[in-house]
Design an enzyme around this catalytic site. Sequence first.
Site, PDB file in Angstrom:
ATOM      1  CG  ASP A 118      -2.002  -1.054   1.174  1.00  0.00           C
ATOM      2  OD1 ASP A 118      -1.793  -2.071   0.475  1.00  0.00           O
ATOM      3  OD2 ASP A 118      -3.050  -0.882   1.816  1.00  0.00           O
ATOM      4  CE  LYS A 169      -5.189   2.020   2.388  1.00  0.00           C
ATOM      5  NZ  LYS A 169      -4.134   1.267   3.072  1.00  0.00           N
ATOM      6  CE  LYS A 192      -7.054  -1.190   2.475  1.00  0.00           C
ATOM      7  NZ  LYS A 192      -5.722  -1.701   2.839  1.00  0.00           N
TER       8      LYS A 192
END
Lengths: 308, 518
Positions: free
Chosen positions: A145, A208, A244
């Site tokens: 991430d 995300k 996400k």
Amino acid sequence: MEHSPVPRHLRYNDRMKSITVDRVMADQRAAAFTKRSIKTSAKESGLRLALSMVDLTTLEGKDSPEKVRSLCRKAILPDANDPTLPHVAAVCVYPELVPTAFEVLEGSGVRIASVATGFPSGQYPLDIRLSDVRNAVESGADEIDMVISRGSFLAGDRGKVFDEIASIKDACGEAHLKVILETGELETYDLVREASDLAIAAGADFIKTSTGKIAPAATMGVTLVMLEAVRDHFIKTGKHIGVKPAGGIKTSKQALHYLVMVKETVGDDWLTPDLFRFGASSLTNDILMQLARRRTGRYMAGHDFSEA
Amino acid sequence: MTDPTDQSTSKSTSADPVANGQSTPRRPKSKGRKGSHAGELNFGDAWDYAPAPESVKVEIAPSYGHFINGKFTKPGKTFATINPATEETLSMVSEGSARDVNKAVAAAREALPKWAKLKPTERAKYLFRIARRIQERAREIAILETKDGGKPIKESRDVDIPLVAHHFFYNAGWADKLEYAFPNRDPRPVGVCAQIIPWNFPLLMAAWKIAPALACGNTVVLKPAETTPLTALRLAEIFEEIDLPPGVVNIVTGAGDTGKALAEHKDIDKIAFTGSTGVGKMLAKTASKRGIKMTLELGGKSPNIIFEDASIDQAVEGIIQGIYFNQGHVCCAGSRLYVQESVVDEVIEKLTIRLKTLRLGDPMDKNTDIGAINSKEQLKTINQYLKIGDDEGASRITPSDKPLPKKGFWCNPCFFTGVQQSHTIAREEIFGPVLAVQTFRTPDEALTRANNTPYGLAAGIWTDKGSKIFNTAAKLQCGIVWCNTYNKFDPASPFGGFKESGFGREGGLQGLRPYVKL
């Protein structure tokens, strides 16, 4: 980036026409999803699905190996009283704790995600961020991430951000790359859309919303804009990119609203942990509580479930 | 977003905009963007929503009389009002005769002096009471509205009924401030107001008419539409509950003949009508013979204009709100879509996707987006227009392939492409979930074609550019222009038409004007 490792034809084209988003109508559309009434069997299957999409997360300075081990156990077996429940999608930790997570999770099906690239600010030189990524991947992370350089992005240096994402994707090797846009710092939906398109073009497997360290974190409106970017990319190329939302999703009800939005924006393909995740920690126990209520007919107390 | 193979836009902008007007032959849009459909979205039934029916039972009497002089009359000659989603009879409703109308007008006339002289703050109190009682009984009224009219419970719950209460609240506020609304003009009531309302927003239209009339000190005889009388009768119950003085509002149910008897009654001072342009013209003749006041809110064929710089996803949302809201039974529906040619493929593609996600079915299910068509007659009308559209050569696209319910009246939301300005479906009001899509190249062309209609109720403009909004809005001949939104209603905002869409305004300060003598 003077010596970009990215081939010229893949570089970000500054003249790409960016897509505008009207905030009022986008928010109105996002709010419409919360009006759906999800009851009985749909609620149960929705909650199971949501549970399977959770990236169980701990990202604190005081995180200990013990806490991470406990989190990993929770990830594999969310509720010991109901072994029929799915495991969560992944555990998300700092690179330092990836080896600890790896010991517990190896072979469990639960993936290991690690924030890297100078999380949460991204304000580090690229070589340090790249080595951060390599280190996490070598320690066993399945997913990275990363945070984008909001500084460069907001300053208008989109090409630099593009090149950075592309080089980090390269450093990920087999690991999946989730690109954190930190939408709370981008502020406008126009920029969220542009950052989404940019991240997708640069090779993100997932986009995300947030680090969870900046407010506002994930909102329905922001996630809708990102889903639309993903949808448009899919229509054009046939490629599925994941989304996400992270931070601020705490209740089962919220999770169901998000699933409704996914279902009605990008369709059934995305109703899988491969393409949609919740970055959350307290959400898990709320889902377990709701599912236990459906199973037993009684409401549980918070202390009936292990902390995550 | 711009199709690189399509050079037409840049060419056309340099051409004379006048020559580019409505007579420009439309290039057939056959060549799609090659390879642009690499991914097909799948809106199947993975994780389908379980039925979520609104389960509260609402009492409906087997038959209803009229509400005259503060009391319900005994049911006389009756007709059935049905649930258009199931075709079940909900109740038997009285058909107002000339005698019933006489009685109602006489009651209104008798109540007028006292009501007109009542202290304005007292009139306001009644209106506030009505508004509060509507809020308290909102759920019940919403269910009734949905059962009787076929609209989704989501809409009657979240749009219709809250707006009804809001209109009474808003006008209650004006009751004691009329002298500020019309400074130095001495506003006085008009008298007995005959009000005839349609079936698309049954209680909301009643509120639009009753609330300002009462606030200004008038008395009312209201005739609800024959297919949707139940909520108006429920409103009458509320008038009883809150002790509204007898005769201030009278409600006579019935069909066209009852409306005619009311409009032609010699003792009325004003006609307010919302409905079709055909009936409106007839009423205008009647009123012109006697020089009484009149407001008409009639049909529309409102243009929704999407410029190439618009936020397309949100504009598509606006199309949905504009034409598929309330099954398209909306006088100001955005039934003519004008899309700038450079973005038409994208708009149509996204509209098609979006239509696939609309859920048609049981209006009582909280997840239903598209309910039943209000009546068998209306469905017949819509189907006739669909056929005309096909016959005249437009291409009909109906994205949903789900079967329609067996019982009741239903129409799948659809749109036509390849529509010419001269096509019937681009000129006449269909009043159903049917959209006519056309393209334009320059802003001038959009304006010319948008205004090329006998109607002039509403319009929508979609662009990211502020100056374009103001330039376009100023030149559109219609009563309402929505910018980057559509079908937004507020009691403080006046509503009404140009040309054959009627005259007079409802809502806002301007909405008081038809109910006062100055």
